[in-house]
Design a protein around this motif. Structure first.
Motif, PDB file in Angstrom:
ATOM      1  N   ALA A  42      30.729  20.578  30.349  1.00  0.00           N
ATOM      2  CA  ALA A  42      29.841  21.159  29.341  1.00  0.00           C
ATOM      3  C   ALA A  42      30.236  22.605  29.023  1.00  0.00           C
ATOM      4  CB  ALA A  42      28.401  21.095  29.820  1.00  0.00           C
ATOM      5  N   THR A  59      21.379  20.408  25.829  1.00  0.00           N
ATOM      6  CA  THR A  59      22.810  20.598  26.087  1.00  0.00           C
ATOM      7  C   THR A  59      23.030  22.023  26.584  1.00  0.00           C
ATOM      8  OG1 THR A  59      23.407  21.475  23.902  1.00  0.00           O
ATOM      9  CG2 THR A  59      23.295  19.069  24.125  1.00  0.00           C
ATOM     10  N   GLY A 101      30.873  20.533  25.168  1.00  0.00           N
ATOM     11  CA  GLY A 101      30.126  19.309  24.866  1.00  0.00           C
ATOM     12  C   GLY A 101      30.049  19.043  23.369  1.00  0.00           C
ATOM     13  N   GLY A 151      25.969  16.507  26.039  1.00  0.00           N
ATOM     14  CA  GLY A 151      25.559  15.824  24.818  1.00  0.00           C
ATOM     15  C   GLY A 151      26.390  14.594  24.541  1.00  0.00           C
TER      16      GLY A 151
END
Length: 333
Positions: free
Chosen positions: A146, A211, A191, A139
């Motif tokens: 992430a 995401t 993220g 994101g």
């Protein structure tokens, strides 16, 4: 009529000036022959550069958007590949887990546990996919991974499931941890928020709103984690409970399949819009380049003929200069 003669210095300057002028003409004509466009654009358009500047500005804007569109398309394609990888391992594992009978052997359960942990690691790796140096599922925080490292995440899950006395206890503990903002989202997800829409064309924007904290992906990790606990010592010695946990994990993964498909379909529609925008921009750029060629284009045959004539003049000037440089008073005495 009296003859007018030039001194040596004056003649040298005259020849030098002619040499410079002919070289400049040759360079200009060479450029025009190669590009097919007038070198002196101001003269070609009669001093009115408004239309040309507008074309050049539009082409520059399209080139900048093309770069963004290409990067966005690459990211979307990488996301689609990662999602397919996750769905592949989750769907394959779910079938194996659900095929286990309540009285399944400990050896079979242990093998499924190993398979599940490998699948979990593969899913985490897919979510940490990068394009360039950017984490595609991160994101607004693409510079960070992430999801935390699979080993560290499994270690956290070991602690979460510790003390569980039944398959239902493991399901509840793992499920609550993944659903809690203080669990997976707060500890494992590295993220940020979903990315803002990206402009890929005139009035066209797309959003890569996926995401590693997406509910569909979190649910998949949840099912894989439950199954992976079979290889981490959970419910040790209780074969019936371990078989039940395998069944529960398999059902979670099967139920999440529809969400994963919807997520991939949504991303596929985004990819289609990106491709449409890229095609439209390419067509617009082509039209502008053709119009610019019409505006600045020259007769290439005429330019080539003038270039050849200029080169002949240069050769003649070099020959004349060489001959004059060899003149000496002693030749006439």
């Amino acid at each position: 009529m009296s003859a007018v003669s030039l001194g040596d210095l004056a003649r040298t300057f005259m020849l030098r000036r002619q040499n410079v002028a002919l070289k400049a003409d040759a360079q200009r004509l060479s450029t025009e022959v190669i590009t097919g466009l007038a070198a002196d654009t101001r003269r070609k358009v009669g001093g009115d550069l408004a239309v040309l500047n507008s074309m050049d500005s539009s082409l520059a804007l399209l080139a900048a958007r093309s770069s963004i569109t290409t990067e966005t398309a690459m990211t979307a394609s990488a996301m689609q590949t990662a999602l397919a990888q996750m769905d592949g391992v989750a769907s394959g594992l779910s079938l194996d887990l659900l095929s286990l009978t309540p009285g399944g052997s400990s050896t079979t359960i242990d093998q499924l546990g190993e398979q599940a942990e490998d699948a979990f690691r593969s899913a985490v790796s897919a979510l940490n996919t990068q394009v360039g140096d950017r984490s595609i599922f991160g994101g607004t925080r693409p510079q960070a991974a992430a999801v935390m490292d699979a080993d560290a995440l499994l270690g956290l899950l070991d602690t979460v499931a510790a003390g569980a006395a039944s398959a239902a206890d493991v399901q509840t503990a793992i499920g609550n941890w993944f659903d809690s903002p203080a669990g997976y989202a707060g500890l494992a997800y590295g993220g940020g928020d979903v990315l803002a829409p990206v402009t890929v064309g005139s009035g066209k924007k797309v959003t890569l709103g996926v995401t590693a904290n997406d509910p569909a992906l979190r649910e998949t990790l949840k099912g894989l984690a439950m199954a992976a606990m079979l290889n981490r010592g959970a419910l040790a010695g209780a074969s019936a409970d371990r078989a039940e946990l395998a069944q529960i994990a398999g059902k979670v993964l099967v139920q999440g399949h529809g969400e994963r498909v919807d997520l991939a379909a949504r991303l596929g529609r985004t990819e289609a819009r990106i491709e449409q925008a890229a095609s439209a921009a390419a067509a617009e750029a082509t039209a502008l380049k053709i119009a610019r060629k019409d505006l600045l284009g020259i007769d290439e045959y005429e330019a080539a003929s003038r270039l050849q004539a200029t080169q002949s003049q240069l050769e003649t000037l070099y020959s004349l200069t060489a001959r004059l440089s060899r003149l000496s008073l002693t030749d006439y005495l």
